[in-house]
Design a protein around this motif. Structure first.
Motif, PDB file in Angstrom:
ATOM      1  N   HIS A  34       0.750  -1.273  -0.136  1.00 20.04           N
ATOM      2  CA  HIS A  34      -0.003  -0.033   0.018  1.00 20.04           C
ATOM      3  C   HIS A  34       0.885   1.171  -0.035  1.00 20.04           C
ATOM      4  O   HIS A  34       2.051   1.299   0.325  1.00 20.04           O
ATOM      5  N   CYS A  52      -5.790   3.831   0.456  1.00 21.76           N
ATOM      6  CA  CYS A  52      -7.236   3.089  -0.083  1.00 21.76           C
ATOM      7  C   CYS A  52      -8.250   3.103   1.367  1.00 21.76           C
ATOM      8  O   CYS A  52      -9.061   2.593   1.167  1.00 21.76           O
ATOM      9  N   CYS A  84      -1.708  -2.936  -3.884  1.00 24.82           N
ATOM     10  CA  CYS A  84      -3.114  -2.487  -3.824  1.00 24.82           C
ATOM     11  C   CYS A  84      -3.670  -1.915  -4.973  1.00 24.82           C
ATOM     12  O   CYS A  84      -2.867  -0.639  -5.256  1.00 24.82           O
ATOM     13  N   ASP A  86      -6.301  -0.110  -5.754  1.00 20.49           N
ATOM     14  CA  ASP A  86      -6.825   1.093  -5.157  1.00 20.49           C
ATOM     15  C   ASP A  86      -5.752   2.358  -4.882  1.00 20.49           C
ATOM     16  O   ASP A  86      -5.919   3.341  -5.185  1.00 20.49           O
ATOM     17  N   CYS A  87      -4.702   1.803  -4.086  1.00 12.75           N
ATOM     18  CA  CYS A  87      -3.632   2.700  -3.780  1.00 12.75           C
ATOM     19  C   CYS A  87      -2.895   3.222  -4.988  1.00 12.75           C
ATOM     20  O   CYS A  87      -2.502   4.260  -5.426  1.00 12.75           O
ATOM     21  N   ALA A  89      -4.210   3.046  -7.952  1.00 13.39           N
ATOM     22  CA  ALA A  89      -4.874   4.115  -9.016  1.00 13.39           C
ATOM     23  C   ALA A  89      -4.957   5.726  -8.263  1.00 13.39           C
ATOM     24  O   ALA A  89      -4.534   6.545  -9.247  1.00 13.39           O
ATOM     25  N   VAL A  90      -4.657   5.613  -6.996  1.00 14.09           N
ATOM     26  CA  VAL A  90      -4.528   7.121  -6.420  1.00 14.09           C
ATOM     27  C   VAL A  90      -2.958   7.657  -6.782  1.00 14.09           C
ATOM     28  O   VAL A  90      -2.923   8.750  -6.959  1.00 14.09           O
TER      29      VAL A  90
END
Length: 93
Positions: A34, A52, A84, A86-87, A89-90
Motif C-alpha cells: 500500500h 485506500c 493494492c 486502489d492505492c 489508482a490514487v
C-alpha cells in the motif's frame, strides 16, 4: 512524492524450516503493498491510513521511498503482483 510512504500489509506468520535442534523462525509474507501519506510534520512517520483507507497500525514500513521520477513504479519491483489496486489508482493521479 516525498510525502508518501510504502507500507506492507503482512500475512499471518508462517513457520520456516529450520535445521534439527534449532528453533524455526516465523516469516510474515507480504499480502498487499500500500501507499500511505506521512504523518503531519514528521516526514519519516507513516500516517494512520493508507490511500485506500486501511489502518497502517499493524503494517510494516518499507525501506524504499517512492521515486519522483516519472515512469518509475512507487512500489518495489518484487512486489508488483501484490500491489493494492486502489492505492495504485490514487498514485496514478
Amino acid at each position: 512524492m516525498s510525502d508518501i510512504v510504502v507500507v506492507y500489509e503482512l500475512d499471518k506468520p508462517v513457520a520456516t524450516r529450520s535445521s534439527p535442534g534449532s528453533p524455526g523462525e516465523e516469516e510474515r509474507p507480504v499480502r498487499r503493498v500500500h501507499a500511505a501519506p506521512t504523518a503531519p510534520g514528521t516526514p519519516t512517520t507513516t500516517g494512520p491510513r493508507t490511500l485506500c483507507g486501511k489502518d497502517t497500525f499493524a503494517m510494516e514500513t518499507a525501506r524504499r521511498r517512492p521515486s519522483d521520477q516519472r515512469g518509475t513504479p512507487w512500489y518495489p519491483d518484487e512486489c508488483a503482483s501484490v500491489v493494492c489496486p486502489d492505492c495504485d489508482a490514487v498514485m496514478e493521479i
